[in-house]
Motif scaffolding. Structure first.
Motif, PDB file in Angstrom:
ATOM      1  N   THR A 354       0.792  -1.218  -0.018  1.00 48.42           N
ATOM      2  CA  THR A 354      -0.084   0.021  -0.077  1.00 48.42           C
ATOM      3  C   THR A 354       0.623   1.338   0.206  1.00 48.42           C
ATOM      4  OG1 THR A 354      -0.217  -0.232   2.392  1.00 48.42           O
ATOM      5  CG2 THR A 354      -1.885  -1.162   1.340  1.00 48.42           C
ATOM      6  N   ALA A 355       2.134   1.343   0.619  1.00 45.21           N
ATOM      7  CA  ALA A 355       2.699   2.503   0.805  1.00 45.21           C
ATOM      8  C   ALA A 355       3.924   2.596  -0.429  1.00 45.21           C
ATOM      9  CB  ALA A 355       3.503   2.438   1.961  1.00 45.21           C
ATOM     10  N   GLU A 356       3.889   1.646  -1.192  1.00 46.02           N
ATOM     11  CA  GLU A 356       5.175   1.526  -2.247  1.00 46.02           C
ATOM     12  C   GLU A 356       4.689   2.569  -3.266  1.00 46.02           C
ATOM     13  OE1 GLU A 356       8.611   1.129  -3.313  1.00 46.02           O
ATOM     14  OE2 GLU A 356       8.290  -0.088  -1.957  1.00 46.02           O
ATOM     15  N   GLN A 357       5.893   3.172  -3.630  1.00 48.70           N
ATOM     16  CA  GLN A 357       5.642   4.110  -4.761  1.00 48.70           C
ATOM     17  C   GLN A 357       6.098   3.542  -6.242  1.00 48.70           C
ATOM     18  OE1 GLN A 357       4.200   7.393  -4.563  1.00 48.70           O
ATOM     19  NE2 GLN A 357       4.003   6.503  -2.218  1.00 48.70           N
ATOM     20  N   SER A 358       7.013   2.707  -6.165  1.00 46.71           N
ATOM     21  CA  SER A 358       7.183   1.875  -7.406  1.00 46.71           C
ATOM     22  C   SER A 358       6.329   0.777  -7.767  1.00 46.71           C
ATOM     23  CB  SER A 358       8.677   1.707  -7.489  1.00 46.71           C
ATOM     24  OG  SER A 358       9.063   0.729  -8.654  1.00 46.71           O
ATOM     25  N   GLN A 359       5.402   0.827  -8.898  1.00 52.22           N
ATOM     26  CA  GLN A 359       4.862  -0.313  -9.115  1.00 52.22           C
ATOM     27  C   GLN A 359       5.557  -1.548  -9.514  1.00 52.22           C
ATOM     28  OE1 GLN A 359       1.496   0.446 -11.868  1.00 52.22           O
ATOM     29  NE2 GLN A 359       1.936   2.579 -11.789  1.00 52.22           N
ATOM     30  N   LEU A 360       7.005  -1.509 -10.066  1.00 50.12           N
ATOM     31  CA  LEU A 360       7.737  -2.490 -10.462  1.00 50.12           C
ATOM     32  C   LEU A 360       8.240  -3.221  -9.019  1.00 50.12           C
ATOM     33  CD1 LEU A 360       9.441  -4.223 -12.235  1.00 50.12           C
ATOM     34  CD2 LEU A 360      11.010  -2.466 -12.295  1.00 50.12           C
ATOM     35  N   ALA A 361       8.374  -2.432  -8.005  1.00 51.74           N
ATOM     36  CA  ALA A 361       8.767  -2.935  -6.513  1.00 51.74           C
ATOM     37  C   ALA A 361       7.923  -3.642  -6.206  1.00 51.74           C
ATOM     38  CB  ALA A 361       9.547  -1.728  -5.793  1.00 51.74           C
ATOM     39  N   ILE A 362       6.552  -3.267  -6.216  1.00 47.32           N
ATOM     40  CA  ILE A 362       5.295  -4.154  -5.746  1.00 47.32           C
ATOM     41  C   ILE A 362       5.540  -5.439  -6.303  1.00 47.32           C
ATOM     42  CG2 ILE A 362       2.989  -4.189  -5.562  1.00 47.32           C
ATOM     43  CD1 ILE A 362       3.118  -1.124  -5.367  1.00 47.32           C
ATOM     44  N   LYS A 363       5.559  -5.550  -7.541  1.00 49.05           N
ATOM     45  CA  LYS A 363       5.573  -6.921  -8.149  1.00 49.05           C
ATOM     46  C   LYS A 363       6.827  -7.625  -7.955  1.00 49.05           C
ATOM     47  CE  LYS A 363       3.062  -4.875 -12.278  1.00 49.05           C
ATOM     48  NZ  LYS A 363       3.180  -4.804 -13.633  1.00 49.05           N
ATOM     49  N   GLN A 364       7.927  -6.933  -7.816  1.00 47.02           N
ATOM     50  CA  GLN A 364       9.036  -7.671  -7.495  1.00 47.02           C
ATOM     51  C   GLN A 364       9.071  -8.260  -6.259  1.00 47.02           C
ATOM     52  OE1 GLN A 364      12.191  -4.796  -8.233  1.00 47.02           O
ATOM     53  NE2 GLN A 364      12.616  -5.551 -10.280  1.00 47.02           N
ATOM     54  N   ARG A 365       8.509  -7.411  -5.218  1.00 43.37           N
ATOM     55  CA  ARG A 365       8.283  -7.977  -3.767  1.00 43.37           C
ATOM     56  C   ARG A 365       7.711  -9.091  -3.489  1.00 43.37           C
ATOM     57  NH1 ARG A 365       8.912  -2.839  -0.230  1.00 43.37           N
ATOM     58  NH2 ARG A 365      11.153  -3.388  -0.611  1.00 43.37           N
ATOM     59  N   TRP A 366       6.378  -9.108  -4.424  1.00 38.47           N
ATOM     60  CA  TRP A 366       5.587 -10.212  -3.904  1.00 38.47           C
ATOM     61  C   TRP A 366       5.879 -11.422  -4.996  1.00 38.47           C
ATOM     62  CZ3 TRP A 366       2.071 -10.235  -0.049  1.00 38.47           C
ATOM     63  CH2 TRP A 366       0.935 -11.377  -0.193  1.00 38.47           C
ATOM     64  N   GLN A 367       6.283 -11.277  -5.997  1.00 40.55           N
ATOM     65  CA  GLN A 367       6.581 -12.580  -6.654  1.00 40.55           C
ATOM     66  C   GLN A 367       7.942 -13.031  -6.396  1.00 40.55           C
ATOM     67  OE1 GLN A 367       6.268 -10.520 -10.652  1.00 40.55           O
ATOM     68  NE2 GLN A 367       3.932 -10.882 -10.884  1.00 40.55           N
ATOM     69  N   MET A 368       9.103 -12.207  -5.687  1.00 39.46           N
ATOM     70  CA  MET A 368      10.173 -12.874  -5.097  1.00 39.46           C
ATOM     71  C   MET A 368       9.960 -12.359  -3.857  1.00 39.46           C
ATOM     72  SD  MET A 368      12.864 -11.921  -8.247  1.00 39.46           S
ATOM     73  CE  MET A 368      12.513 -10.164  -8.129  1.00 39.46           C
ATOM     74  N   PRO A 369       9.160 -12.861  -3.081  1.00 37.00           N
ATOM     75  CA  PRO A 369       9.209 -12.826  -1.553  1.00 37.00           C
ATOM     76  C   PRO A 369      10.440 -12.834  -0.689  1.00 37.00           C
ATOM     77  CG  PRO A 369       7.987 -14.710  -1.860  1.00 37.00           C
ATOM     78  CD  PRO A 369       8.573 -14.229  -3.293  1.00 37.00           C
ATOM     79  N   GLU A 370      11.070 -13.649  -0.898  1.00 35.13           N
ATOM     80  CA  GLU A 370      12.472 -13.919  -0.018  1.00 35.13           C
ATOM     81  C   GLU A 370      13.692 -13.183  -0.956  1.00 35.13           C
ATOM     82  OE1 GLU A 370      12.882 -17.973   1.011  1.00 35.13           O
ATOM     83  OE2 GLU A 370      10.830 -18.017   1.678  1.00 35.13           O
ATOM     84  N   THR A 371      13.573 -12.279  -1.811  1.00 41.45           N
ATOM     85  CA  THR A 371      14.621 -11.883  -2.489  1.00 41.45           C
ATOM     86  C   THR A 371      14.854 -10.408  -1.830  1.00 41.45           C
ATOM     87  OG1 THR A 371      14.528 -13.209  -4.223  1.00 41.45           O
ATOM     88  CG2 THR A 371      15.414 -11.096  -4.582  1.00 41.45           C
ATOM     89  N   ASN A 372      16.390 -10.088  -1.654  1.00 37.88           N
ATOM     90  CA  ASN A 372      16.493  -8.857  -1.213  1.00 37.88           C
ATOM     91  C   ASN A 372      16.423  -7.929  -2.567  1.00 37.88           C
ATOM     92  OD1 ASN A 372      17.607  -6.343  -0.345  1.00 37.88           O
ATOM     93  ND2 ASN A 372      19.015  -7.431   1.196  1.00 37.88           N
ATOM     94  N   LEU A 373      15.600  -6.886  -2.538  1.00 38.44           N
ATOM     95  CA  LEU A 373      15.272  -6.079  -3.764  1.00 38.44           C
ATOM     96  C   LEU A 373      16.632  -4.995  -4.113  1.00 38.44           C
ATOM     97  CD1 LEU A 373      11.512  -4.966  -3.686  1.00 38.44           C
ATOM     98  CD2 LEU A 373      12.586  -6.887  -4.697  1.00 38.44           C
ATOM     99  N   SER A 374      17.178  -4.714  -2.940  1.00 38.45           N
ATOM    100  CA  SER A 374      18.407  -4.088  -3.000  1.00 38.45           C
ATOM    101  C   SER A 374      19.473  -4.570  -3.885  1.00 38.45           C
ATOM    102  CB  SER A 374      19.204  -3.370  -1.818  1.00 38.45           C
ATOM    103  OG  SER A 374      19.355  -4.341  -0.866  1.00 38.45           O
ATOM    104  N   ALA A 375      19.354  -5.910  -3.678  1.00 41.45           N
ATOM    105  CA  ALA A 375      20.311  -6.692  -4.448  1.00 41.45           C
ATOM    106  C   ALA A 375      19.874  -6.552  -6.046  1.00 41.45           C
ATOM    107  CB  ALA A 375      20.265  -8.335  -3.835  1.00 41.45           C
ATOM    108  N   VAL A 376      18.600  -6.829  -6.302  1.00 40.54           N
ATOM    109  CA  VAL A 376      18.220  -6.973  -7.747  1.00 40.54           C
ATOM    110  C   VAL A 376      18.437  -5.423  -8.313  1.00 40.54           C
ATOM    111  CG1 VAL A 376      16.033  -6.837  -8.984  1.00 40.54           C
ATOM    112  CG2 VAL A 376      16.327  -8.527  -6.998  1.00 40.54           C
ATOM    113  N   ASP A 377      18.428  -4.449  -7.621  1.00 46.23           N
ATOM    114  CA  ASP A 377      18.768  -3.019  -8.061  1.00 46.23           C
ATOM    115  C   ASP A 377      20.213  -3.139  -8.342  1.00 46.23           C
ATOM    116  OD1 ASP A 377      16.235  -2.003  -7.957  1.00 46.23           O
ATOM    117  OD2 ASP A 377      16.403  -1.370  -5.873  1.00 46.23           O
ATOM    118  N   LYS A 378      21.222  -3.372  -7.540  1.00 44.25           N
ATOM    119  CA  LYS A 378      22.364  -3.302  -7.847  1.00 44.25           C
ATOM    120  C   LYS A 378      22.945  -4.364  -8.859  1.00 44.25           C
ATOM    121  CE  LYS A 378      23.948  -1.712  -3.061  1.00 44.25           C
ATOM    122  NZ  LYS A 378      25.001  -1.794  -2.104  1.00 44.25           N
ATOM    123  N   PHE A 379      22.128  -5.339  -9.176  1.00 40.73           N
ATOM    124  CA  PHE A 379      22.435  -6.249 -10.020  1.00 40.73           C
ATOM    125  C   PHE A 379      22.184  -5.862 -11.327  1.00 40.73           C
ATOM    126  CE2 PHE A 379      20.904  -9.440 -13.068  1.00 40.73           C
ATOM    127  CZ  PHE A 379      21.974 -10.217 -13.374  1.00 40.73           C
TER     128      PHE A 379
END
Length: 518
Positions: A354-379
């Motif tokens: 509900t509070a996330e501004q990035s739609q992509l981050a919402i999808k990433q967080r739910w579809q990869m629940p045990e993945t660190n999103l900062s790792a995805v961004d740096k990758f």
């Protein structure tokens, strides 16, 4: 930009009590501007009014069914009260007038307009509070009623009676205008706004209703606001002209068709001037508006909700090769119904959604629940940087991703725990809604498959196939609950693709079958 919110628990209604729930604001602002200008014009000609002065200044609101036209007409007065209340000192806005109240056989939409004025609560109060003005009002009403009666009797009259009746018809415009002016005098105002809802709905009388607007709603003291589907207006108009042109002869029908369309265009240009035409926005334009919230003015942004829906309806796809299913919510009416249907679950959504501004981050967080999103961004950034090199060795990007991923993930595990139960609830909730949407066949099949796979995961059964769901069984798409969905494809090409792989007789029963593949 003003924040607007869509209530989660409000039943479907055109009337919005709170101005914060009103959509779309730009249409309201344009209407207020038009009314303001019309008020000033009515004031300027009020003293030196010439009855021969006629002008077509109707405002038209174009939109398909469910686009919110009725809601705009219903809430217009409330919106003006909150944004420009002084305007209502000079302007009286009637409740929306419904042309479908005309019974078969009635020829004048004016009957409904007059009835709407007499039924107005403010006018009733003014009548009881001022006997002198009420006398003038009643007198003009009697004159109008007599003129209307003479028009209704024309078809049964002959000779001099017919001529007298036609003479009375000529003055009907003046009687109508006098009635409008006496109404405004009774209210001590200068402009009467007539919202007319869906003129095109009553198809058998649609053209006649437009004719009433053309002939009689032309005084400076009256401002009609006409809502409807302009494509349907065009269809009604050219067909009426075409019918008149070909009534006595079908010679050169194509030429008659072209003439009828030209006449229809000019006719609409006259009664619904181009500069005064407004169009309802497509529902998709709301989806990207971060100023529209759900529940309250501080609730979940609507774009976040759309991203949330795409998680279940599209999944982790890139959109190529028709892999992304569009959300089958065709109108603002459908959107509000859908939000109301999901309201109990929307309030349960975690803050990460509900509070996330990035739609992509919402999808990433739910579809990869045990993945660190900062790792995805740096990758992602490292990968883009390495792409510019000549050797294009990407091992550094993978090593950096692995390094961050190995860090403690207690918060991620907590979020992952919410994942399974919410996923199951939402798949079921979406399935129960889209099972009745004719154009949502692909979405319903997808949700059935997701539900099947979730059950397999829970039961850990080794005896049921992942393909044991209608998504992979096209021959079942014509049976049971799947029958109501639109099926734009057939199986005519199967016999060619499976030639010599199956007996020819196998293809005969399926040649006429229709299907809705994802």
């Amino acid at each position: 930009m003003t924040t607007t919110y869509i209530p989660l628990d409000k039943s479907e209604s055109a009337e919005q009590i709170k101005p914060e729930t009103i959509l779309p604001r730009p249409i309201y602002d344009d209407l207020v501007n038009f009314i303001d200008i019309a008020r000033d014009e009515a004031k300027s000609v009020d003293k030196d009014y010439n009855k021969s002065e006629r002008s077509h200044k109707a405002i038209s609101i174009d939109g398909e069914r469910g686009s919110g036209k009725t809601s705009i007409l219903v809430n217009l007065k409330s919106y003006i009260k909150t944004t420009k209340p002084e305007l209502l000192n000079d302007v009286h806005i009637l409740e929306p007038i419904d042309p479908t109240l005309l019974e078969d056989g009635e020829s004048l939409f004016l009957h409904v307009i007059v009835a709407a004025i007499l039924h107005d609560e403010d006018i009733k109060k003014a009548q009881s509070g001022n006997a002198n003005k009420d006398g003038s009002f009643s007198h003009t009403l009697e004159k109008l009623a007599s003129a209307l009666e003479s028009v209704d009797d024309q078809k049964d009259l002959r000779g001099m009676d017919k001529i007298r009746s036609l003479y009375g018809n000529k003055h009907l415009v003046n009687c109508v205008t006098d009635f409008f002016k006496s109404t405004l005098k009774l209210l001590n105002k200068h402009l009467l706004v007539l919202p007319i809802d869906d003129v095109d709905t009553s198809l058998n009388l649609a053209f006649e209703n437009l004719e009433i607007i053309r002939r009689y709603l032309v005084a400076p003291c009256v401002l009609p606001i006409v809502s409807g589907d302009r494509k349907l207006y065009d269809e009604v108009c050219w067909r009426d002209f075409h019918g008149r042109l070909t009534k006595d002869s079908s010679y050169q029908e194509l030429q008659a068709f072209n003439i009828a369309q030209e006449l229809a265009n000019e006719y609409q240009r006259k009664i619904l001037p181009l500069p005064r035409r407004l169009s309802m926005p497509a529902v998709e334009t709301y989806w990207a508006n971060t100023e529209i919230k759900l529940g309250t003015d501080t609730g979940m942004p609507l774009p976040n909700f759309i991203a949330w829906l795409e998680i279940f309806l599209a999944g982790p796809v890139n959109g190529l090769e028709n892999s992304k299913l569009n959300i089958p919510v065709p109108s603002i009416r459908a959107l509000t119904q859908f939000i109301n249907h999901c309201g109990d679950l929307i309030s349960k959504l975690p803050n990460e959604v509900t509070a996330e501004q990035s739609q992509l981050a919402i999808k990433q967080r739910w579809q990869m629940p045990e993945t660190n999103l900062s790792a995805v961004d740096k990758f992602q950034h490292k990968y883009a940087e390495l792409t510019k090199r000549v050797d294009r060795k990407y091992d550094e990007a993978y090593k950096e991703f692995e390094k961050i991923e190995s860090e403690p993930k207690s918060a991620l595990k907590e979020f992952s725990g919410k994942h399974a139960s919410l996923t199951k609830e939402w798949v079921h909730k979406l399935k129960t809604y889209f099972q009745y949407e004719p154009k949502a066949g692909s979405h319903y099949l997808t949700l059935l498959a997701k539900e099947h796979w979730l059950e397999l995961k829970e039961q850990k059964s080794q005896f049921t196939s992942v393909f044991s769901t209608p998504l992979f069984q096209p021959l079942t798409h014509n049976c049971g609950e799947l029958k109501l969905f639109d099926k734009p494809y057939d199986m005519s090409d199967w016999s060619q693709k499976l030639l010599k792989k199956l007996p020819d007789l196998w293809f005969d029963p399926i040649k006429d079958k229709r299907t809705r593949p994802c």
